[in-house]
Enzyme design. Structure first.
Site, short mmCIF file in Angstrom:
data_model
loop_
_atom_site.label_atom_id
_atom_site.label_comp_id
_atom_site.label_asym_id
_atom_site.label_seq_id
_atom_site.Cartn_x
_atom_site.Cartn_y
_atom_site.Cartn_z
CB CYS A 19 6.62 0.82 7.81
SG CYS A 19 6.35 -0.75 6.98
CE LYS A 36 21.84 2.85 19.10
NZ LYS A 36 22.47 3.69 18.02
NE ARG A 75 11.38 -4.97 15.55
CZ ARG A 75 12.00 -5.42 16.72
NH1 ARG A 75 12.58 -4.41 17.32
NH2 ARG A 75 12.33 -6.70 17.11
CG PHE A 100 11.40 3.32 18.60
CD1 PHE A 100 11.47 3.56 16.99
CD2 PHE A 100 11.21 2.18 19.05
CE1 PHE A 100 11.17 2.69 16.32
CE2 PHE A 100 10.89 1.16 18.01
CZ PHE A 100 11.17 1.34 16.55
CB THR A 137 -0.99 0.01 1.31
OG1 THR A 137 -0.15 -0.14 2.58
CG2 THR A 137 -2.02 -0.95 1.22
CG PHE A 140 2.00 -4.60 14.92
CD1 PHE A 140 1.86 -3.01 14.94
CD2 PHE A 140 0.92 -5.37 15.13
CE1 PHE A 140 0.59 -2.51 15.14
CE2 PHE A 140 -0.40 -4.76 15.46
CZ PHE A 140 -0.63 -3.37 15.29
#
Ligand SMILES: NC(=O)c1ccc[n+]([C@@H]2O[C@H](COP(=O)([O-])OP(=O)(O)OC[C@H]3O[C@@H](n4cnc5c(N)ncnc54)[C@H](O)[C@@H]3O)[C@@H](O)[C@H]2O)c1
Length: 437
Positions: A260, A251, A154, A249, A86, A152
């Site tokens: 994404c 860093k 990664r 998160f 998408t 979700f």
């Protein structure tokens, strides 16, 4: 359970191999013939740790199959998972054309009632749009239940993230669909949250936008630390120890990239504007991220005055380690800007070189090793924190350079190793530089 997956990208393929490894019979479909040919032979078209092993094992035991034929793939399936792309369209919204086509493919080929589960990241309300397409195109004797089941994972840890996710979100319109999907995932023993379809769709965007905002926040704090003499690493630890904030998160670096965060933040911003809401926080998140991508170039300009004719070694091209994906990678912006400034760019990445050659500026030169990249360089930019760069012998590497200047865009090199260099100028982000003349 008999499951079909449409789309064999990062999400569809990880889902397909993990569900087949959990004991289900899975057929993965893609319109890309080359991908399916490779996958059928057990060759992963992407680099993901653990993928190859699972692929081989489940093709071997007959639970995992690949086809380009929707008719063959959808035959007698109870759950259909849509995991097509998408991407971002020109106005920032999510482009749903692949999804709409997938819905038509399903409607034309489905031969029994099934649950249509949308795993692709889609704006709130998309399930309704897809349901209408299905209704219009399905034969009258076949009915479907819709479900939103956002992903979700990664990239770089797609398989372990799928097998050990923090949560599985299942948004459904009725209890039968909810319990069937719960059963499908039960073997993974992952906490499941049941919601409405619209809430599930929103959870995905809200999560990604929040994480992107956290990154932009710590990057601004890092820039302020640099200006004020504080050390962002200590600041991050001090903040992260507060359970209300959490350490993830926080860093600092040269900004988020990948397929994404950039598109999802933009798409959520677009959804807000469609509802006459100015989500300024998201706008600022994006602005900070765009500035942060150019940070190393600004630092180099301020160090050298002018980059014309300078050789800059760029170590790391993928948007993060353990992937060969360059979508929205900071290396694209950085190399373009360096070339605009008249610099020569010598690039190296352990796995992303082939993909890089397709998207980076044609003037970028490619080295066969970090040693070759830094040879006679005026400075090195660390763009992706690959373990091999962290573990390189920097004392030796800087000796190969014309001037031993390191701009560490990921704060990944160890200060104790940098100090061992006989001569070095080390510029991290948000913490004091190290200069050994
Ligand atoms: N990549 C990630 O890390 C990640 C994480 C979470 C969610 N997502 C979301 O999941 C979705 C898929 O992402 P991705 O990175 O796996 O995408 P991708 O682009 O890597 O793969 C999508 C695949 O779908 C195939 N496809 C397109 N139309 C098809 C059709 N009609 N029938 C069968 N196959 C078709 C394409 O050929 C392609 O191989 C996106 O919405 C993305 O935002 C991605």
């Amino acid at each position: 359970m008999k499951i079909a997956v449409l789309g064999t990208g990062y999400v569809g393929l990880s889902t397909g191999v993990c569900l087949s490894d959990s004991g289900h019979e899975v057929v993965c479909m893609d319109v890309d013939e080359e991908k399916i040919e490779q996958l059928s032979k057990g060759i992963p078209p992407i680099y993901e740790p653990g993928l190859k092993e699972l692929l081989k094992r489940n093709i071997g035991n007959g639970r995992l199959k690949f086809t380009t034929s929707h008719k063959e793939g959808l035959h007698n399936k109870e759950v259909i998972i849509i995991a097509v792309g998408t991407p971002q369209s020109n106005n920032g919204s999510a482009d749903l054309s692949f999804l709409e086509q997938a819905a038509k493919d399903i409607a034309e080929n489905l031969n029994q009632n099934a649950i249509i589960t949308i795993k692709s990241t889609v704006p709130v309300g998309t399930n309704d749009v897809i349901k209408n397409i299905l209704k219009e195109n399905l034969p009258h004797d076949i009915s479907v239940d819709m479900a939103a089941n956002p992903e979700f994972l990664r990239q770089g840890s797609a398989i372990s993230d799928t097998l050990k996710a923090d949560r599985i979100v299942i948004g459904t319109e009725n209890k039968q669909a909810a319990s069937k999907l719960e059963k499908m995932y039960s073997i993974l023993h992952i906490p499941i949250l049941h919601t409405s379809i619209r809430s599930a769709e929103m959870i995905k965007y809200a999560s990604n936008a929040f994480l992107a905002m956290k990154i932009s926040f710590i990057n601004e704090i890092a820039n302020l630390c640099e200006a004020t003499g504080a050390n962002v690493e200590d600041v991050s630890i001090g903040m992260g120890l507060d359970k209300r904030i959490g350490e993830a998160f926080l860093k600092p670096g040269i900004g988020y990239g990948g397929s994404c965060f950039p598109k999802d933040v933009k798409a959520l911003y677009h959804t807000a504007s469609e509802h006459d809401m100015n989500f300024g926080l998201l706008e600022e998140t994006m602005t900070i991220n765009n500035q942060q991508r150019e940070l190393l170039v600004w630092k180099a300009l301020s160090r050298f005055g002018d980059l014309n004719g300078k050789k800059i070694a760029m170590l790391g091209l993928s948007f993060k380690p353990e992937t060969d994906d360059l979508r929205e990678a900071p290396s694209i912006v950085i190399s373009n800007e360096l070339i605009n400034q008249g610099a020569r760019v010598s690039a190296y990445d352990p796995v992303a070189m082939n993909n890089a050659k397709k998207v980076l500026n044609t003037q970028v030169e490619y080295a066969k090793s970090p040693e070759e990249a830094v040879l006679d360089a005026d400075a090195v930019f660390i763009v992706t924190e690959w373990k091999s760069f962290v573990e390189s012998n920097w004392k030796q590497l800087v000796k190969e350079m014309k001037s031993p200047i390191i701009f560490d865009g990921r704060n990944c090199l160890k200060e104790e190793e940098i100090i061992k260099c006989e001569q070095v100028e080390y510029y991290p982000i948000g913490k004091p530089k190290i200069i050994k003349a």
